[in-house]
Design an enzyme around this catalytic site. Structure first.
Site, PDB file in Angstrom:
ATOM      1  N   ALA A  33       0.865  -1.196   0.000  1.00 42.71           N
ATOM      2  CA  ALA A  33       0.000   0.000   0.000  1.00 42.71           C
ATOM      3  C   ALA A  33       0.895   1.238   0.000  1.00 42.71           C
ATOM      4  O   ALA A  33       0.756   2.131   0.827  1.00 42.71           O
ATOM      5  CB  ALA A  33      -0.959  -0.015   1.185  1.00 42.71           C
ATOM      6  N   HIS A  35       3.063   4.640  -0.647  1.00 34.89           N
ATOM      7  CA  HIS A  35       2.780   6.054  -0.890  1.00 34.89           C
ATOM      8  C   HIS A  35       4.113   6.790  -0.995  1.00 34.89           C
ATOM      9  O   HIS A  35       5.189   6.169  -0.955  1.00 34.89           O
ATOM     10  CB  HIS A  35       1.892   6.631   0.218  1.00 34.89           C
ATOM     11  CG  HIS A  35       2.390   6.360   1.605  1.00 34.89           C
ATOM     12  ND1 HIS A  35       3.587   6.853   2.081  1.00 34.89           N
ATOM     13  CD2 HIS A  35       1.856   5.631   2.626  1.00 34.89           C
ATOM     14  CE1 HIS A  35       3.770   6.469   3.330  1.00 34.89           C
ATOM     15  NE2 HIS A  35       2.740   5.706   3.683  1.00 34.89           N
ATOM     16  N   GLU A  36       4.053   8.102  -1.113  1.00 29.77           N
ATOM     17  CA  GLU A  36       5.257   8.898  -1.338  1.00 29.77           C
ATOM     18  C   GLU A  36       6.279   8.732  -0.205  1.00 29.77           C
ATOM     19  O   GLU A  36       7.489   8.834  -0.433  1.00 29.77           O
ATOM     20  CB  GLU A  36       4.885  10.371  -1.515  1.00 29.77           C
ATOM     21  CG  GLU A  36       6.046  11.302  -1.810  1.00 29.77           C
ATOM     22  CD  GLU A  36       6.891  10.884  -3.009  1.00 29.77           C
ATOM     23  OE1 GLU A  36       8.128  11.049  -2.943  1.00 29.77           O
ATOM     24  OE2 GLU A  36       6.325  10.391  -4.011  1.00 29.77           O
ATOM     25  N   HIS A  38       6.990   5.923   1.419  1.00 30.73           N
ATOM     26  CA  HIS A  38       7.765   4.721   1.083  1.00 30.73           C
ATOM     27  C   HIS A  38       8.726   5.000  -0.079  1.00 30.73           C
ATOM     28  O   HIS A  38       9.874   4.547  -0.076  1.00 30.73           O
ATOM     29  CB  HIS A  38       6.840   3.573   0.673  1.00 30.73           C
ATOM     30  CG  HIS A  38       5.907   3.114   1.739  1.00 30.73           C
ATOM     31  ND1 HIS A  38       4.549   3.295   1.657  1.00 30.73           N
ATOM     32  CD2 HIS A  38       6.129   2.468   2.914  1.00 30.73           C
ATOM     33  CE1 HIS A  38       3.975   2.775   2.736  1.00 30.73           C
ATOM     34  NE2 HIS A  38       4.902   2.274   3.513  1.00 30.73           N
ATOM     35  N   GLN A  62       2.380  -8.904  13.477  1.00 32.67           N
ATOM     36  CA  GLN A  62       2.399  -7.594  14.129  1.00 32.67           C
ATOM     37  C   GLN A  62       1.010  -6.966  14.235  1.00 32.67           C
ATOM     38  O   GLN A  62       0.870  -5.821  14.631  1.00 32.67           O
ATOM     39  CB  GLN A  62       3.388  -6.649  13.448  1.00 32.67           C
ATOM     40  CG  GLN A  62       3.037  -6.212  12.049  1.00 32.67           C
ATOM     41  CD  GLN A  62       4.207  -5.506  11.387  1.00 32.67           C
ATOM     42  OE1 GLN A  62       5.227  -6.127  11.077  1.00 32.67           O
ATOM     43  NE2 GLN A  62       4.080  -4.204  11.179  1.00 32.67           N
ATOM     44  N   GLU A 149      10.967   7.835   9.979  1.00 30.92           N
ATOM     45  CA  GLU A 149      10.859   8.352  11.344  1.00 30.92           C
ATOM     46  C   GLU A 149       9.406   8.481  11.790  1.00 30.92           C
ATOM     47  O   GLU A 149       9.142   8.652  12.977  1.00 30.92           O
ATOM     48  CB  GLU A 149      11.556   9.709  11.449  1.00 30.92           C
ATOM     49  CG  GLU A 149      13.057   9.623  11.338  1.00 30.92           C
ATOM     50  CD  GLU A 149      13.747  10.950  11.574  1.00 30.92           C
ATOM     51  OE1 GLU A 149      13.032  11.980  11.707  1.00 30.92           O
ATOM     52  OE2 GLU A 149      14.987  10.973  11.621  1.00 30.92           O
ATOM     53  N   LYS A 150       8.470   8.370  10.864  1.00 33.91           N
ATOM     54  CA  LYS A 150       7.057   8.461  11.239  1.00 33.91           C
ATOM     55  C   LYS A 150       6.715   7.389  12.273  1.00 33.91           C
ATOM     56  O   LYS A 150       5.954   7.625  13.201  1.00 33.91           O
ATOM     57  CB  LYS A 150       6.182   8.302  10.000  1.00 33.91           C
ATOM     58  CG  LYS A 150       4.721   8.619  10.275  1.00 33.91           C
ATOM     59  CD  LYS A 150       3.853   7.543   9.694  1.00 33.91           C
ATOM     60  CE  LYS A 150       2.477   7.665  10.292  1.00 33.91           C
ATOM     61  NZ  LYS A 150       1.820   6.367  10.405  1.00 33.91           N
ATOM     62  N   SER A 186       0.485   8.024   5.443  1.00 35.51           N
ATOM     63  CA  SER A 186       0.274   6.694   6.009  1.00 35.51           C
ATOM     64  C   SER A 186      -0.667   5.925   5.103  1.00 35.51           C
ATOM     65  O   SER A 186      -1.590   6.506   4.515  1.00 35.51           O
ATOM     66  CB  SER A 186      -0.342   6.800   7.412  1.00 35.51           C
ATOM     67  OG  SER A 186      -0.776   5.528   7.862  1.00 35.51           O
TER      68      SER A 186
END
Length: 279
Positions: A33, A35-36, A38, A62, A149-150, A186
């Site tokens: 999934a 996004h920018e 990644h 997880q 770091e998110k 996210s």
């Protein structure tokens, strides 16, 4: 399009050829999934390493909520197309039975840094992360691994893991990528309603206001309480936590001294959003 590898044997053969040629290998572990955020990790890897592997694996270990696992978006074809634009060398997308074959009985648990915050609200989550990351490092023989770091607590858990187990990989933390209005990118954001998406940046705004207030001398408990109240007033259903912690060990901070991190998790439209900023 980059080759999509499904088995550990295929991956190892490819990596062995690269290593024999003296090439460095970078890995970007993801659950797809993409996004920018990644893609920024993949670009960073591309600039730093001779070869880049992006892993796509929705890791069942997880998720402590089976419904969350079921709802997690799976968009492999789109993901591969995005990764082609960055120029990655291979995508490793195994099935669960390839990663956890019959009889699998090992669990990697990082104590301390994994226990508060996400660890307290999602029991077993970081054991699942640590186990799969340790496996991916062994499978890919990566020289460098790139994490956003998110997911700050995850980054600290992974750094502790490689230090404690002497895994020969350099962990690179990469800055959080945000939308123009401040919302951290996210994969979960796509589950927000239009109205929820408009409200979502209130989380980081409240955190930024709290950080500024604390730097200006406001008592930490008061600044945090005001931030939590602001998030709820903006339409969030719950705030799991909004806390100031030491950046490395994630210990509670009573006063601003050394590097701190403000970390939060809150639910909007039934979607759990997390974020963090330095203080």
């Amino acid at each position: 399009m980059p080759p999509v590898l499904r088995t550990v044997a295929e991956l190892r053969a490819r990596v062995s050829d690269w290593k024999a040629a003296g090439e460095t290998v970078g890995v970007v572990p993801t659950m797809g999934a993409l996004h920018e955020g990644h893609l920024s990790l993949a670009r960073r890897a591309r600039a730093a390493c001779d070869r880049v592997i992006v892993t796509i694996f929705v890791n069942p270990r997880q998720f402590n909520n089976p419904a969350d696992l079921e709802k997690y978006p799976r968009t492999e074809a789109q993901d591969a197309a995005l990764l082609a634009s960055v120029g990655v060398d291979a995508v490793f997308a195994p099935g669960p039975e390839e990663v956890y074959p019959r009889g699998f009985a090992t669990n990697v648990s990082v104590s301390g840094v994994s226990e508060p915050l996400e660890g307290a609200h999602r029991p077993g989550h970081f054991d699942g992360v640590a186990t799969v990351v340790a496996k991916l490092f062994g499978m890919t023989r990566a020289d460098r691994a790139f994490f956003g770091e998110k997911d700050w607590q995850q980054l600290m858990v992974v750094q502790r893991l490689v230090a404690d187990l002497n895994i020969p990989v350099t962990i690179e933390g990469c800055a959080t990528v945000r939308e123009a209005d401040g919302l951290a990118l996210s994969s979960r954001n796509r589950r927000l309603s239009v109205e929820g998406r408009a409200r979502a940046p209130a989380l980081v705004r409240a955190m930024q206001a709290a950080a500024e207030a604390m730097r200006g001398g406001r008592a930490i408990p008061e600044a945090l309480a005001e931030a939590r109240a602001a998030v709820l007033a903006a339409g969030f259903e719950t705030v799991d936590y909004l806390e100031l912690r030491t950046a490395d060990l994630l210990l509670p901070m009573e006063r601003l001294q050394g590097e701190g991190r403000l970390l939060a998790a809150a639910t909007l439209d039934g979607v759990r959003l997390i974020d963090n900023i330095p203080v």
